[in-house]
Each structure stands twice: as C-alpha cells, then as structure tokens.
Design a protein around this motif. Structure first.
Motif, PDB file in Angstrom:
ATOM      1  N   TRP A 172       0.826  -1.199   0.000  1.00 39.24           N
ATOM      2  CA  TRP A 172       0.000   0.000   0.000  1.00 39.24           C
ATOM      3  C   TRP A 172       0.867   1.259   0.000  1.00 39.24           C
ATOM      4  O   TRP A 172       0.524   2.267  -0.625  1.00 39.24           O
ATOM      5  N   THR A 173       2.007   1.213   0.710  1.00 39.85           N
ATOM      6  CA  THR A 173       2.909   2.366   0.739  1.00 39.85           C
ATOM      7  C   THR A 173       3.459   2.652  -0.655  1.00 39.85           C
ATOM      8  O   THR A 173       3.549   3.804  -1.086  1.00 39.85           O
ATOM      9  N   GLN A 174       3.831   1.607  -1.361  1.00 42.00           N
ATOM     10  CA  GLN A 174       4.439   1.767  -2.684  1.00 42.00           C
ATOM     11  C   GLN A 174       3.420   2.198  -3.734  1.00 42.00           C
ATOM     12  O   GLN A 174       3.715   3.047  -4.584  1.00 42.00           O
ATOM     13  N   HIS A 175       2.218   1.642  -3.676  1.00 39.47           N
ATOM     14  CA  HIS A 175       1.239   1.869  -4.745  1.00 39.47           C
ATOM     15  C   HIS A 175       0.121   2.819  -4.364  1.00 39.47           C
ATOM     16  O   HIS A 175      -0.653   3.238  -5.225  1.00 39.47           O
ATOM     17  N   GLY A 176       0.014   3.173  -3.093  1.00 39.40           N
ATOM     18  CA  GLY A 176      -1.073   4.031  -2.655  1.00 39.40           C
ATOM     19  C   GLY A 176      -2.340   3.239  -2.403  1.00 39.40           C
ATOM     20  O   GLY A 176      -2.477   2.088  -2.829  1.00 39.40           O
ATOM     21  N   ILE A 177      -3.274   3.841  -1.684  1.00 37.14           N
ATOM     22  CA  ILE A 177      -4.518   3.175  -1.352  1.00 37.14           C
ATOM     23  C   ILE A 177      -5.578   3.522  -2.387  1.00 37.14           C
ATOM     24  O   ILE A 177      -5.954   4.691  -2.524  1.00 37.14           O
ATOM     25  N   PRO A 178      -6.084   2.555  -3.142  1.00 40.67           N
ATOM     26  CA  PRO A 178      -7.121   2.840  -4.130  1.00 40.67           C
ATOM     27  C   PRO A 178      -8.422   3.225  -3.437  1.00 40.67           C
ATOM     28  O   PRO A 178      -8.794   2.650  -2.421  1.00 40.67           O
ATOM     29  N   GLN A 179      -9.128   4.176  -4.036  1.00 44.09           N
ATOM     30  CA  GLN A 179     -10.371   4.648  -3.437  1.00 44.09           C
ATOM     31  C   GLN A 179     -11.614   4.102  -4.140  1.00 44.09           C
ATOM     32  O   GLN A 179     -12.716   4.240  -3.626  1.00 44.09           O
ATOM     33  N   ASP A 180     -11.428   3.500  -5.323  1.00 46.58           N
ATOM     34  CA  ASP A 180     -12.570   2.939  -6.040  1.00 46.58           C
ATOM     35  C   ASP A 180     -12.086   1.738  -6.850  1.00 46.58           C
ATOM     36  O   ASP A 180     -10.895   1.414  -6.887  1.00 46.58           O
ATOM     37  N   LEU A 181     -13.029   1.073  -7.514  1.00 44.44           N
ATOM     38  CA  LEU A 181     -12.696  -0.141  -8.251  1.00 44.44           C
ATOM     39  C   LEU A 181     -11.820   0.141  -9.468  1.00 44.44           C
ATOM     40  O   LEU A 181     -11.037  -0.721  -9.881  1.00 44.44           O
TER      41      LEU A 181
ATOM     42  N   GLY B 189       4.249  -8.875  -0.293  1.00 42.27           N
ATOM     43  CA  GLY B 189       4.138  -7.633  -1.050  1.00 42.27           C
ATOM     44  C   GLY B 189       3.942  -7.809  -2.530  1.00 42.27           C
ATOM     45  O   GLY B 189       4.202  -6.883  -3.312  1.00 42.27           O
ATOM     46  N   ARG B 190       3.420  -8.975  -2.947  1.00 38.28           N
ATOM     47  CA  ARG B 190       3.250  -9.235  -4.371  1.00 38.28           C
ATOM     48  C   ARG B 190       1.967  -8.659  -4.940  1.00 38.28           C
ATOM     49  O   ARG B 190       1.808  -8.558  -6.149  1.00 38.28           O
ATOM     50  N   GLY B 191       1.019  -8.285  -4.085  1.00 31.71           N
ATOM     51  CA  GLY B 191      -0.246  -7.753  -4.564  1.00 31.71           C
ATOM     52  C   GLY B 191      -1.271  -7.790  -3.441  1.00 31.71           C
ATOM     53  O   GLY B 191      -0.930  -8.010  -2.283  1.00 31.71           O
ATOM     54  N   TYR B 192      -2.533  -7.575  -3.808  1.00 32.17           N
ATOM     55  CA  TYR B 192      -3.601  -7.625  -2.803  1.00 32.17           C
ATOM     56  C   TYR B 192      -4.413  -8.911  -2.984  1.00 32.17           C
ATOM     57  O   TYR B 192      -4.461  -9.496  -4.065  1.00 32.17           O
TER      58      TYR B 192
ATOM     59  N   PRO C 207       0.040   7.621   2.358  1.00 34.92           N
ATOM     60  CA  PRO C 207      -0.071   8.664   1.316  1.00 34.92           C
ATOM     61  C   PRO C 207      -0.910   8.184   0.158  1.00 34.92           C
ATOM     62  O   PRO C 207      -0.843   7.040  -0.253  1.00 34.92           O
ATOM     63  N   ASN C 208      -1.763   9.069  -0.353  1.00 35.33           N
ATOM     64  CA  ASN C 208      -2.599   8.751  -1.501  1.00 35.33           C
ATOM     65  C   ASN C 208      -1.844   9.176  -2.758  1.00 35.33           C
ATOM     66  O   ASN C 208      -1.653  10.350  -3.007  1.00 35.33           O
ATOM     67  N   LYS C 209      -1.430   8.171  -3.558  1.00 41.95           N
ATOM     68  CA  LYS C 209      -0.592   8.477  -4.712  1.00 41.95           C
ATOM     69  C   LYS C 209      -1.426   8.810  -5.956  1.00 41.95           C
ATOM     70  O   LYS C 209      -1.311   8.176  -6.993  1.00 41.95           O
TER      71      LYS C 209
END
Length: 312
Positions: free
Chosen positions: A172-181, A232-235, A308-310
């Motif tokens: 999440w730190t590297q890619h940011g937190i997604p807010q929608d689909l 850390g490979r994905g969600y 952080p929101n990227k």
C-alpha cells in the motif's frame, strides 16, 4: 388431501427425477404419486412440474416450492428425529469432507472436542477443495464455504465467513490506497481460482469490466495467496480465518472502504427420511462451537492504515 404426504411425494419426484423412481423410493404406485402431485398442483393453483416421456422438470414456481418444501420436511424430520434419537448414543464412523485450508487451520480442535464428548465416535476427515459427490464417495457431511445455491442436498449454515481485501503495508505504501474499483483494477490481484471477483465486491459499477483487473498470479489454495500477499506481491481477498493473524500482527492491512459480500460455512448432507444421529450431533456441535461470530473474528477490527494517496 394429506398435504404433507403430497409434499413428500413431490419432493421424492424432484430428488429422483421421475415418478417411477419416486414411487419405488416411497414404496407406493406411480399412479398414486401422480395423484398426489395433481392434488398438490390443484390445491396451489399452479403447475409445479413439466413432464416428458423420460424426465420431469421443475417450473419456476416448482423450484421455489421445492426449496420451501425441503425446509419444511427437514424441520419435521428433525423434530421427529430429536424425539426418536433422544436416548441414542452417538457412535460409528463419521466421514467428513472439508475445504483444505479451513480444515488445516480450524477443524482439528473442534473434532478433538467432539470426540471427547462422544468417545465412541470415529472421524475420517477428507481435505479437498473440489465438490464431492456425497453418495458416490460415501461422505456423511461436507463442509463448504460460499453462497447457498439450489441443490438436491440439504444445507445448514454453520457460521458466517467474512472476507478481507488486504495487502502487505509496504504494498500500500508503494502503490497508494485505491479509493474505487477503477484504481483497484490497476493493482495486482492475487486471484483465488475458485472465486469470482465480481460476486465478491458489492456495488460493482457498470463502467468497470472484470477484464480491466490486473493479475499475474492465481492459486487454488488460500494459504499460498495469503503468503504471497504478505510478501508484497499484490492484494488478496481472502477469509478472515486465514488473514486474521497476519492482520493482527500488522503483516497485512485490510481496506474497509471496499464492501465485500460475506459468505457462509455450510454443512451439506444427503436428504434422508431420518438423519443419522452422528451427523445431526456433529452439525449441532459445530454450530455451537463457531457460533454467530466465530472466534477468529472476535479479536476486534484493525484501524484502516493511513498512507499517502498516490493520486488515486
């Protein structure tokens, strides 16, 4: 008209697929079966079955009535079995099929307690994620996780199964937190091959296609997927009975703003006129053991990670 007799005749026809086989099962004539079905349809003022020379098929109304009919007959049988088997001892061999990861992590203790309560019980546990044929494989009861679908098997919900959408904090730190689909679809989904992403995520917008989602890894085993997520490979979207400890340790972080459809743990068994005492006691024991909120969900909710929101 004896409504319950007609309901049992109707249920037997659906289960066996023909009037002749239903008559053999109930030890009455096919003509009497046909009479009962006719009386039932006349009473309800609706067609329940479409008949051909080889097979019978449920109408839409018949499918709805069959599901309700099964539950009513099951309740009656359970009530009579409770009285008949009140003094019966629970003995013999119980053959249980269960999903692999759930069986490994969460079934050893309850089975131990069950056998301590009923010391004459023998249990054979089969770990598999495939759908087994209970009759062909001699399985007394199968535990399955998912949504209850129409089936000729009887199903009882044991406990709810919550899912979490989670990844390692560094992901999440590297890619940011997604807010929608739309934003989520651009991240790497660690896919469980037996689940449909569209059926898990609630409020799926028409603008998002399942083909938009990126995924470079899939597995038919939840433990492997959880381990990949921790690296850390994905969600991943996995049950909390697998992710709970990693979430509690901070090795995974769940995003709570994506609503996910809850599943259920169900006990499936073949419909019988008299349910075996060992099966009934085992199902009742598991329902009591896990309860409405299973122990792995009683540790409290983790706060959503503030990262952080990227640009998502």
């Amino acid at each position: 008209m004896d409504k319950f007799t007609s309901m049992r005749a109707f249920n037997a026809v659906v289960m066996e697929g023909s009037f002749t086989k239903a008559a053999s099962r109930l030890e009455i004539s096919p003509q009497l079966i046909s009479k009962y079905i006719g009386q039932l349809e006349e009473s309800l003022q609706v067609r329940l079955l479409n008949r051909t020379t080889r097979r019978v098929h449920l109408t839409e109304a018949g499918q709805s009535y069959f599901e309700r009919c099964q539950q009513i007959l099951q309740d009656i049988d359970n009530m009579e079995n409770d009285l008949t088997n009140l003094q019966n001892q629970v003995t013999g061999t119980l053959r249980v099929s269960v999903p692999m990861s759930f069986g490994i992590h969460h079934l050893s203790n309850p089975i131990t307690e069950f056998q301590q309560r009923y010391p004459e019980m023998r249990v054979e546990l089969f770990l598999t994620d495939r759908k087994v044929d209970l009759l062909d494989e001699g399985i007394d009861v199968a535990l399955r996780i998912g949504h209850l679908k129409s089936s000729t098997l009887v199903a009882k919900k044991i406990t709810p199964i919550r899912l979490s959408l989670c990844a390692a904090p560094q992901y999440w730190t590297q890619h940011g937190i997604p807010q929608d689909l739309v934003a989520l679809s651009q991240l790497n989904y660690l896919r469980f091959t037996y689940s449909d992403l569209r059926s898990l995520l609630v409020d799926w917008p028409k603008s998002v296609s399942i083909q938009d989602f990126k995924s470079d890894f899939a597995s038919n085993n939840g433990d492997v997927i959880v381990n990949m997520a921790m690296q850390g490979r994905g969600y991943a979207i996995q049950p909390t009975f697998l992710t709970g400890q990693a979430l509690a340790r901070g090795e995974l972080v769940a995003l709570e703003h994506f609503p996910i459809e809850s599943l259920g743990l169900y006990a499936l068994y073949s419909h019988r006129e008299f349910l075996a005492s060992k099966v009934r006691h085992f199902i009742d024991f598991l329902s009591e053991y896990y309860g409405d909120t299973p122990y792995w969900d009683k540790t409290g909710q983790l706060d959503e990670l503030k990262l952080p929101n990227k640009g998502y």
